[in-house]
Scaffold this motif. Structure first.
Motif, PDB file in Angstrom:
ATOM      1  N   GLY A  73       0.807  -1.217   0.000  1.00 30.62           N
ATOM      2  CA  GLY A  73       0.000   0.000   0.000  1.00 30.62           C
ATOM      3  C   GLY A  73       0.833   1.257   0.000  1.00 30.62           C
ATOM      4  N   VAL A  74       1.878   1.259   0.786  1.00 25.11           N
ATOM      5  CA  VAL A  74       2.760   2.425   0.861  1.00 25.11           C
ATOM      6  C   VAL A  74       3.450   2.653  -0.477  1.00 25.11           C
ATOM      7  N   THR A  75       3.925   1.592  -1.081  1.00 21.64           N
ATOM      8  CA  THR A  75       4.613   1.713  -2.368  1.00 21.64           C
ATOM      9  C   THR A  75       3.651   2.179  -3.451  1.00 21.64           C
ATOM     10  N   LEU A  76       2.446   1.643  -3.460  1.00 22.36           N
ATOM     11  CA  LEU A  76       1.448   2.052  -4.441  1.00 22.36           C
ATOM     12  C   LEU A  76       1.066   3.516  -4.243  1.00 22.36           C
ATOM     13  N   CYS A  77       0.858   3.916  -3.005  1.00 24.81           N
ATOM     14  CA  CYS A  77       0.539   5.324  -2.730  1.00 24.81           C
ATOM     15  C   CYS A  77       1.664   6.237  -3.187  1.00 24.81           C
ATOM     16  N   PHE A  78       2.899   5.823  -2.955  1.00 24.81           N
ATOM     17  CA  PHE A  78       4.037   6.631  -3.389  1.00 24.81           C
ATOM     18  C   PHE A  78       4.011   6.837  -4.897  1.00 24.81           C
ATOM     19  N   ARG A 138       3.297  10.545  -6.270  1.00 23.79           N
ATOM     20  CA  ARG A 138       4.417  11.173  -6.973  1.00 23.79           C
ATOM     21  C   ARG A 138       3.898  11.979  -8.165  1.00 23.79           C
ATOM     22  N   HIS A 139       2.958  11.406  -8.887  1.00 26.97           N
ATOM     23  CA  HIS A 139       2.407  12.086 -10.067  1.00 26.97           C
ATOM     24  C   HIS A 139       1.432  13.190  -9.672  1.00 26.97           C
ATOM     25  N   THR A 140       0.618  12.951  -8.673  1.00 25.77           N
ATOM     26  CA  THR A 140      -0.348  13.976  -8.273  1.00 25.77           C
ATOM     27  C   THR A 140       0.347  15.155  -7.601  1.00 25.77           C
ATOM     28  N   ASP A 141       1.470  14.929  -6.960  1.00 24.83           N
ATOM     29  CA  ASP A 141       2.229  16.021  -6.360  1.00 24.83           C
ATOM     30  C   ASP A 141       2.774  16.945  -7.440  1.00 24.83           C
ATOM     31  N   ILE A 142       3.213  16.363  -8.536  1.00 27.30           N
ATOM     32  CA  ILE A 142       3.741  17.166  -9.637  1.00 27.30           C
ATOM     33  C   ILE A 142       2.655  18.071 -10.204  1.00 27.30           C
ATOM     34  N   ILE A 143       1.471  17.497 -10.457  1.00 23.64           N
ATOM     35  CA  ILE A 143       0.395  18.326 -11.025  1.00 23.64           C
ATOM     36  C   ILE A 143      -0.047  19.395 -10.031  1.00 23.64           C
ATOM     37  N   THR A 175      -1.353  13.856 -16.713  1.00 17.89           N
ATOM     38  CA  THR A 175      -1.357  13.095 -15.460  1.00 17.89           C
ATOM     39  C   THR A 175      -2.333  11.933 -15.531  1.00 17.89           C
ATOM     40  N   VAL A 176      -3.520  12.174 -16.063  1.00 12.28           N
ATOM     41  CA  VAL A 176      -4.510  11.109 -16.207  1.00 12.28           C
ATOM     42  C   VAL A 176      -3.971  10.004 -17.107  1.00 12.28           C
ATOM     43  N   THR A 177      -3.375  10.386 -18.216  1.00 13.64           N
ATOM     44  CA  THR A 177      -2.797   9.403 -19.143  1.00 13.64           C
ATOM     45  C   THR A 177      -1.694   8.594 -18.462  1.00 13.64           C
ATOM     46  N   THR A 178      -0.843   9.268 -17.718  1.00  5.00           N
ATOM     47  CA  THR A 178       0.244   8.586 -17.011  1.00  5.00           C
ATOM     48  C   THR A 178      -0.305   7.595 -15.993  1.00  5.00           C
TER      49      THR A 178
END
Length: 73
Positions: free
Chosen positions: A3-8, A12-17, A38-41
């Motif tokens: 879960g932690v790895t998946l959340c990371f 990571r992508h949502t933090d950038i946006i 971001t959605v595509t990624t």
């Protein structure tokens, strides 16, 4: 650990946006383009190859921290 790895990976992508959209100089059009990218990624992370890459990366991480293999409850 899964879960932690998946959340990371997701955060990571949502933090950038989030960082980009908070800039005063970003236009609505640019914001929309970044959001679509971001959605595509994130959608690409849902395919079988990405899932296998994620599992391999997780297994490697678990090996390096000496955690036993994943198991379903």
């Amino acid at each position: 650990m899964v879960g932690v790895t998946l959340c990371f990976e997701i955060l990571r992508h949502t933090d950038i946006i989030s960082t980009i959209l908070q800039q005063r100089t970003v236009s609505a059009s640019e914001g929309q383009n970044v959001a679509q990218l971001t959605v595509t990624t994130l959608q690409k992370l849902r395919n079988d190859d990405a899932n296998e890459d994620f599992s391999n990366k997780l297994d490697s991480t678990l090996d390096s921290v000496d955690v036993s293999e994943r198991a379903l409850p």
